[in-house]
Design an enzyme around this catalytic site. Structure first.
Site, PDB file in Angstrom:
ATOM      1  N   ASP A   1      22.271  40.869 -28.010  1.00 57.38           N
ATOM      2  CA  ASP A   1      23.344  40.580 -28.317  1.00 57.38           C
ATOM      3  C   ASP A   1      24.335  41.013 -27.060  1.00 57.38           C
ATOM      4  OD1 ASP A   1      26.000  41.080 -29.714  1.00 57.38           O
ATOM      5  OD2 ASP A   1      24.436  41.740 -31.509  1.00 57.38           O
TER       6      ASP A   1
ATOM      7  N   LYS B   1      33.557  38.811 -28.934  1.00 59.28           N
ATOM      8  CA  LYS B   1      34.835  40.008 -28.094  1.00 59.28           C
ATOM      9  C   LYS B   1      35.502  39.569 -26.901  1.00 59.28           C
ATOM     10  CE  LYS B   1      33.066  43.422 -30.671  1.00 59.28           C
ATOM     11  NZ  LYS B   1      33.647  44.273 -31.593  1.00 59.28           N
TER      12      LYS B   1
ATOM     13  N   TYR C   1      24.610  47.920 -33.698  1.00 55.11           N
ATOM     14  CA  TYR C   1      25.080  47.173 -34.436  1.00 55.11           C
ATOM     15  C   TYR C   1      24.998  45.550 -34.507  1.00 55.11           C
ATOM     16  CZ  TYR C   1      29.069  45.912 -37.771  1.00 55.11           C
ATOM     17  OH  TYR C   1      29.508  44.806 -38.705  1.00 55.11           O
TER      18      TYR C   1
HETATM   19  C1  LIG Z   1      26.648  44.595 -30.646  1.00 59.40           C
HETATM   20  C2  LIG Z   1      27.189  43.857 -32.131  1.00 59.40           C
HETATM   21  N1  LIG Z   1      26.980  42.535 -32.277  1.00 59.40           N
HETATM   22  C3  LIG Z   1      27.805  41.789 -33.313  1.00 59.40           C
HETATM   23  C4  LIG Z   1      29.313  42.603 -34.007  1.00 59.40           C
HETATM   24  C5  LIG Z   1      29.898  41.538 -34.938  1.00 59.40           C
HETATM   25  O1  LIG Z   1      30.064  41.511 -34.056  1.00 59.40           O
HETATM   26  P1  LIG Z   1      31.841  40.273 -35.476  1.00 59.40           P
HETATM   27  O2  LIG Z   1      32.693  41.676 -35.984  1.00 59.40           O
HETATM   28  O3  LIG Z   1      32.804  39.334 -34.501  1.00 59.40           O
HETATM   29  O4  LIG Z   1      31.389  39.429 -36.459  1.00 59.40           O
HETATM   30  C6  LIG Z   1      29.708  43.678 -33.224  1.00 59.40           C
HETATM   31  C7  LIG Z   1      30.973  43.427 -33.857  1.00 59.40           C
HETATM   32  O5  LIG Z   1      31.233  45.151 -33.073  1.00 59.40           O
HETATM   33  C8  LIG Z   1      28.866  43.969 -31.862  1.00 59.40           C
HETATM   34  O6  LIG Z   1      29.595  45.076 -31.764  1.00 59.40           O
END
Ligand SMILES: Cc1ncc(COP(=O)(O)O)c(C=O)c1O
Length: 453
Positions: free
Chosen positions: A257, A285, A155
């Site tokens: 990511d 996060k 994700y």
């Molecule tokens: C690996 C990863 N990338 C991007 C995101 C998106 O982040 P946000 O919810 O702050 O937009 C998440 C959200 O859980 C994530 O786990």
């Protein structure tokens, strides 16, 4: 094992009423899809009253040891006084935002540059989704290539460009050798499939084969370095190295990511833990410890087009003082000696305890994780990719156990597509209390869980 202390009866009527009341004005009563019945909170989520340290209290007065941790950001637990102090000071002494630079921004960016191997230049944003979008735009701009390779079950945020194949129904996902990108929501333009390739994760030969055929079209490989959005699936030994090698050979970028793993699995993120340095990194996060801040970081030469203003990176709220003060304070706390050793030791106490409880109960599980991020699967063999996980996802057994845990004061997401997080606020006593509750929950859920006895 510690006995379970007697607890007040578990009640949910006030949460149910508050949730119903919210639905009159908030769409679905929730402000993100991960918080409602469709995501597993059946019949509805507990409505929070407040959180402190490793614990949450809901409006019914139920107290929980929290392993949801807001889906990852709360690496210091709830309402950490040092973070509140830093944010309050920034707001009262500096202000909140200016659409102009101020000195604290560079101080916070310096901490990221010092911590994260791939980070030579940084741009702040407000959410993981945003910085992923900027990363893929930058990758396309600097390579002049149209496609991003991403992986099933990962994700990368909710935006049209990247919300694909998480989690794809297998009947729509095509053959394993040549998966079809599956949009994650109605409303995502089908035409964007042409801007992506999708493959199963942890399979270096599949990446090699795709690059051999279509490498000239691929701007970047976008990957979570530890898959944290289909439970937790660690990289197979050598896999991240293979991605590094293949992307380098084909002049494509490697984007980690690290929205979940950054500042969580090591101070410098998964790239430090595994010793593989990507070209670009996205962070959020744990970086902000519970405040909305994210960062795109990368090699100087790659970030230069953003520095020059040639590639657009913008945002009214970027690097507001709350975000920046939180990032600085959160990383200062995390940089204290022994932080990650303690986090890993707590997580090990919890995961080995959980493994032991299932073993004694005769229930086969795979407990998978990297330190303070983990999940377990009711499976006989380790899970290495989304297709292997698909049969075990949204497990009714897991949901039944989660409900039993909630009633015993342990808060976890009821779907095993999510994961457990441990914070620096948890103590060995919290873990032991959790294990006693877990033991009791497994015993009480025998009918749903199967196993011996
Ligand atoms: C690996 C990863 N990338 C991007 C995101 C998106 O982040 P946000 O919810 O702050 O937009 C998440 C959200 O859980 C994530 O786990």
């Amino acid at each position: 094992m510690r006995r379970l202390a007697s607890r007040p009866a578990y009640r949910t009527d006030r949460s149910a009423a508050a949730y119903a009341a919210a639905q009159r004005v908030v769409a679905g009563g929730i402000n993100s899809g991960a918080r409602g019945p469709r995501a597993g909170w059946v019949p509805g989520p507990p409505v929070v009253h407040h959180g402190r340290g490793p614990r949450i209290w809901d409006v019914d007065g139920n107290e929980y040891v929290d392993y949801l941790l807001a889906l990852g950001p709360l690496i210091h637990g709830h309402a950490h006084p040092a973070l509140i102090g830093a944010v309050e000071a920034a707001m009262s002494e500096i202000g909140t935002m200016f659409a102009l630079p101020y000195e604290l921004e560079a101080a916070a960016a310096e901490r990221i540059v010092a911590a994260v191997p791939s980070a030579e230049l940084v741009r702040f944003g407000n959410s993981g989704t945003e910085v992923v979008l900027h990363a893929v735009r930058l990758a396309r701009a600097v390579t002049g290539r149209p496609r991003i390779l991403r992986f099933e079950g990962h994700y990368h945020g909710w935006a049209d460009q990247v919300e694909w194949s998480h989690p794809p129904p297998l009947e729509a996902a095509g053959p394993r050798s040549e998966p079809r990108p599956v949009p994650g929501s109605p409303g995502i333009p089908a035409a964007l499939a042409e801007t992506l390739f999708v493959l199963p994760w942890n399979d270096p030969e599949a990446v090699d084969r795709l690059f051999a055929r279509r490498g000239g079209e691929i701007a970047a490989v976008l990957t979570e370095p530890v898959m944290g959005n289909t439970g937790v699936i660690p990289p197979q030994p050598g896999y991240l190295e293979a991605l590094r090698d293949i992307t380098r050979r084909h002049d494509a970028l490697l984007i980690f990511d690290e929205v979940i793993t950054g500042f969580r699995v090591a101070y410098g993120g998964a790239q430090t833990l595994y010793g593989v340095t990507p070209d670009l990194t996205t962070l959020a996060k744990a970086l902000g410890g519970g405040y909305p801040v994210a960062a795109l970081a990368g090699r100087r030469d790659l970030m230069e087009p953003i520095a020059e203003g040639e590639v657009l990176h913008a945002g009214t709220y970027n690097a507001n003082t709350i975000a920046v003060a939180a990032a600085k304070a959160s990383t200062e706390l995390l940089a204290r000696p022994g932080t990650y050793e303690a986090l890993f030791a707590l997580a090990e106490r919890l995961t080995s305890g959980i493994g032991g409880i299932f073993e004694r109960a005769g229930i086969p599980v795979q407990v998978q994780g990297v330190g303070p991020m983990f999940q377990f699967w009711f499976a006989e063999q380790p899970i290495v990719d989304y297709r292997g996980a698909a049969a075990h996802l949204n497990s009714p057994r897991f949901a039944a156990l989660a409900r039993a845990l909630h009633a015993r004061g342990v808060l976890v997401h009821p779907s095993n597509i999510e994961l457990w997080f441990v914070s620096t606020a948890h103590t060995a006593a919290d873990i032991d209390e959790t294990l006693a509750a877990f033991d009791d929950a497994v015993a009480a859920s025998r009918a749903e869980l199967g196993g011996r006895g």
